[in-house]
Design an enzyme around this catalytic site. Structure first.
Site, mmCIF file in Angstrom:
data_model
loop_
_atom_site.group_PDB
_atom_site.id
_atom_site.type_symbol
_atom_site.label_atom_id
_atom_site.label_comp_id
_atom_site.label_asym_id
_atom_site.label_seq_id
_atom_site.Cartn_x
_atom_site.Cartn_y
_atom_site.Cartn_z
ATOM 1 C CG ASN A 1 -2.015 1.047 1.125
ATOM 2 O OD1 ASN A 1 -1.977 2.039 1.846
ATOM 3 N ND2 ASN A 1 -2.967 0.864 0.235
ATOM 4 N N GLY B 1 -2.281 1.523 4.891
ATOM 5 C CA GLY B 1 -0.967 2.126 4.758
ATOM 6 C C GLY B 1 -1.027 3.548 4.232
ATOM 7 N NE ARG C 1 -3.875 4.320 -4.326
ATOM 8 C CZ ARG C 1 -5.204 4.343 -4.508
ATOM 9 N NH1 ARG C 1 -6.001 3.802 -3.595
ATOM 10 N NH2 ARG C 1 -5.730 4.897 -5.590
ATOM 11 C CB CYS C 2 -5.238 3.175 3.419
ATOM 12 S SG CYS C 2 -5.314 1.556 2.630
ATOM 13 C CG MET C 3 -3.333 6.124 6.707
ATOM 14 S SD MET C 3 -2.148 6.271 8.066
ATOM 15 C CE MET C 3 -0.578 6.238 7.169
#
Length: 408
Positions: free
Chosen positions: A352, A395, A397-399
């Site tokens: 990620n 990770g 990208r998710c955040m």
């Protein structure tokens, strides 16, 4: 910036990004109710905030403007009418069965004068003990008497990638997989309807939170100005991809091909971006566990305006070459292809990555084997700590939600 949103790739130099700094909602996680709130563990808030601050500071050091969802949402409550409208809508979607309890919560929220404090309270959740003389009126309330919340917290909100996604100059305001996360999209609705940065400007919507089928931003990847990849996953329905494809073509956003990646319904890789991300023009991270059974469908627009769906019959690298007009691509495997390392580091979001420029990414420092493989492939890595943030199963990208990237 002529358009407030400009995202035509995964890798163009990142200029503006939206984050959410985790807050008291994490302290409202309890072991007995983790599954209900889509968590596997309880992060230590103080450490999680320090890790998140390090993430934000790293982005700022790269001349990236960092804006926070909680600030934008507070600023979107531009007058008392909008403020009351927000509170009413929030309560209608909070699944409060008792009208008297709902009225007590409304009074509590109306008494909060500061908009930022109001937003933080909405995110943190409201415990029954905060309400004066809370009474159980319904059988369901009595059965759930031990459940401490009248409104659930939103611990997943620091994964700002999911509740909406930027596409070209527009957004997909998503319908989420769970009731727990569906309320998160209210913030996006008010930000894009009322915040001066976006209100009255050209921000087309290719999906709306009122749709009946689910889609989440972790499944939506912008591979180029012509190609969008969307995962069919635990969190995103195939029917949603058909809907969004039709809307993308109808609204003339410029994208010509939608690639639907069927990765199966698994908690361990709930979104496409937990197993596949783009990090350079021709480089991608991938979790080896999905490669064997991965099926890709292409969706294009026919001359009559309808859509054409085709099952691709080639390998992933050849499919990517075909649609991105490349001679070769490099798939960098999580865990360097070792099954044990891949499983462990994928669980800790080794795949990620967040690209902040072509060939330059942000990663968790803990995924040492995957990170070494990325470095050996010539990728520039920027490390952030992730011992607590990763407990939410997401990770870099998710955040993060890019609002503006330079065109390639």
């Amino acid at each position: 910036m002529s358009h407030p949103i400009n995202v035509f790739s995964e890798i163009g130099k990142l200029k503006t990004v939206m984050l959410h700094r985790p807050g008291k909602e994490l302290e409202n996680l309890m072991p007995d109710y983790l599954e209900r709130l889509l968590f596997d563990d309880i992060p230590f808030l103080e450490k999680a905030q320090a890790e998140h601050d390090a993430f934000a500071e790293l982005l700022r050091s790269k001349d990236i403007e960092v804006v926070y969802l909680e600030d934008l949402a507070a600023e979107a409550l531009i007058n008392e009418e909008v403020r009351r409208q927000f509170i009413d809508q929030f309560l209608e979607e909070a699944n409060i069965r008792s009208e008297s309890a709902k009225e007590k919560v409304r009074e509590l929220m109306l008494e909060i004068d500061d908009n930022e404090e109001l937003i933080q309270k909405a995110i943190a959740g409201i415990q029954k003990q905060e309400l004066p003389k809370y009474e159980q009126e319904f059988l369901t309330d009595m059965v759930e008497a031990d459940y401490p919340f009248i409104i659930d917290p939103m611990p997943n909100l620091y994964f700002t990638r999911d509740n909406f996604a930027t596409m070209g100059h527009g957004i997909s305001l998503n319908h989420m997989y769970s009731v727990t996360r569906q309320r998160e999209t209210i913030f996006g609705q008010y930000i894009f309807d009322y915040h001066p940065r976006f209100a009255g400007k050209e921000v087309p919507r290719v999906y709306d939170r009122s749709e009946s089928t689910r889609i989440e931003g972790g499944d939506e990847l912008i591979l180029s100005k012509e190609v969008v990849a969307i995962g069919i996953s635990q969190r995103t329905d195939a029917a949603s991809i058909e809907k969004i494809a039709r809307n993308i073509f109808e609204q003339k956003l410029g994208f010509k091909n939608i690639l639907a990646f069927d990765i199966g319904e698994h908690r361990k890789f709930m979104h496409l971006d937990t197993v596949f991300t783009m990090i350079d023009y021709d480089k991608f991270t991938i979790h080896p566990e999905i490669e064997g059974g991965l099926v890709v469908y292409s969706i294009t627009e026919k001359a009559d305006g309808d859509i054409q769906i085709t099952k691709e019959k080639d390998t992933l690298d050849n499919i990517l070459c075909k649609y991105l007009h490349l001679d070769n691509v490099q798939l960098i495997r999580c865990g360097a292809g070792n099954l044990t390392a891949a499983a462990r580091e994928q669980w800790n979001d080794g795949s990620n990555t967040l690209a902040i420029a072509p060939g330059e990414v942000v990663v968790y420092d803990r995924n040492t084997i995957t990170n070494k493989a990325l470095e050996e492939a010539g990728v520039k890595l920027n490390y952030i700590p992730g011992s607590e943030l990763v407990r939410g199963r997401g990770g870099p990208r998710c955040m993060s939600m890019p609002l503006y990237r330079e065109d390639l």
